[in-house]
Scaffold this motif. Structure first.
Motif: not given
Length: 432
Positions: A184-209
């Motif tokens: 089924m379709p799902v209409e949802v907005s994803i909000w997220a937070a992260s600390n790039p200075d802690e392991e495992p690093g920036r999200l773009a470096d962990v999972r670019r996709q």
């Protein structure tokens, strides 16, 4: 603390602005994904969770655990009903969903699984699905804290988010043994937070996709002035009395002209952006900027304002600077008001200069070097001069040049470089 009581210091103000953009989009049936990136203790999670108060209620088919919109039902139970049948069931207003996904969550709890309460019912045992967090958040918000850690430690949950955020609306598929697959379709907005200075690093470096799925990435910083810190400690906001009810404008009333779309298409092609989502995010963010400013038409200034948060996690800062320079050129070139050709971009966009080797330039350099050689002392003189400088007793060192050295001439007198033609500088081996 309530949302309007939070201190909007200069390090976190962009996050508040992005939150309100995403809320407007969600209330207009358009998921708009938001990622706040910053050091721990900067208030990212507090602001995102407090924004739940901005969400207006939704009207759903009465009792629908999938939050079916009466005008556009989507769940297996209601999607084939007529409006008359829906009217018979009735509707109800409920709070707009705001749910969270933790790192310890299981796939079944996030997507859905068999409803055990119905399965073990002694009076009417039946196999039925119980929707997980994502299907229950339809028409609302899902918050994921420390999403960079989740992407690293729970790749299966990250894969689910990729499917949900891949299209707008996203899609969810629930599979359980013995039951038909439910999609089924799902209409949802994803909000997220992260600390790039802690392991495992920036999200773009962990999972670019996964990072590319976010429409906006907002850097959050600490407050830089004493007054803001004092207000945080006292939990007093100067905006409390000025805060008014958050209004939700209609995005359908915000136009985005064809010439602005041409600008985005040019940016995508000329600056080699990898993802088409990048310019889609720019367009949506520009319309949201216009809506917040209570305008009915997006402008090029809205595009300029949207560039950094939509592209900072997708391209280098050098590319962003070139795009902003290109947009400034559009504003300044009145003869080409909204679009520039590839040739103009190439001509005006700053590029690093690369000096190419040329014989004429080398010849000029050597000519200057030859003129300077007589002014330099011999190596023996330099050595003597150094020794005298090291000896405190020699306050006035003098250079001496030997004149008794035998000089043997080569078999053929060499032609000075200054007298050679440029074509004679290089010779083939057989010409020697």
């Amino acid at each position: 603390m309530q949302y309007h009581q939070l201190i909007r210091h200069n390090g976190i103000e962009p996050l508040f602005h992005a939150i309100e953009m995403s809320v407007i989009a969600a209330c207009n049936h358009l998921p708009f994904h938001l990622h706040a990136e910053g050091l721990r203790g900067t208030g990212k999670t507090t602001a995102l969770r407090a924004a739940h108060a901005l969400l207006p209620p939704i009207e759903r088919i009465k009792g629908c655990i999938y939050n079916c919109d009466p005008k556009n039902p989507h769940c297996p139970q209601h999607k084939n009903l007529t409006q008359e049948e829906i009217a018979t069931i009735g509707t109800e207003f409920v709070p707009r969903p705001f749910l969270e996904i933790s790192h310890s969550a299981k796939i079944a709890s996030v997507v859905g699984s068999i409803d055990l309460s119905k399965l073990v019912n002694s009076e009417n045992s039946t196999a039925a699905l119980l929707p997980g967090t994502i299907p229950q958040a339809h028409r609302g918000i899902i918050f994921v804290d420390e999403i960079n850690r989740l992407a690293d430690t729970s790749p299966e949950l990250a894969d689910i988010l990729l499917d949900v955020m891949g299209t707008k609306p996203g899609r969810i598929q629930i599979e359980e043994a013995g039951l038909p697959i439910v999609e089924m379709p799902v209409e949802v907005s994803i909000w997220a937070a992260s600390n790039p200075d802690e392991e495992p690093g920036r999200l773009a470096d962990v999972r670019r996709q996964l990072s590319d799925r976010f429409d906006l990435t907002i850097p959050v910083k600490q407050p830089s002035d004493v007054t803001s810190v004092q207000r945080i400690l006292n939990q007093t906001s100067p905006d409390t009395e000025l805060f008014q009810t958050f209004s939700i404008p209609k995005l359908d009333n915000i136009s985005f002209r064809d010439d602005l779309q041409q600008i985005l298409a040019t940016i995508y092609v000329q600056f080699n952006l990898e993802s088409i989502r990048s310019i889609q995010a720019i367009e949506t963010a520009s319309r949201l900027e216009a809506a917040i400013s209570q305008r009915n038409t997006a402008q090029i200034d809205d595009i300029i304002k949207a560039i950094l948060p939509t592209l900072s996690h997708r391209v280098s800062m050098q590319t962003i600077e070139q795009i902003l320079h290109y947009l400034d050129l559009i504003k300044s070139h009145q003869e080409i008001p909204f679009s520039l050709s590839a040739g103009v971009i190439a001509e005006h966009t700053p590029k690093p200069t690369i000096k190419k080797f040329s014989l004429s330039r080398l010849q000029q350099f050597l000519k200057q070097l030859i003129k300077l050689l007589p002014k330099f002392p011999s190596m023996s003189a330099l050595t003597a001069n150094t020794k005298r400088n090291e000896d405190p007793s020699h306050h006035q060192p003098q250079l001496k040049t030997s004149t008794k050295e035998d000089i043997i001439s080569p078999p053929k007198i060499a032609t000075p470089l200054s007298e050679l033609k440029e074509a004679d500088w290089l010779q083939k081996p057989e010409e020697k």
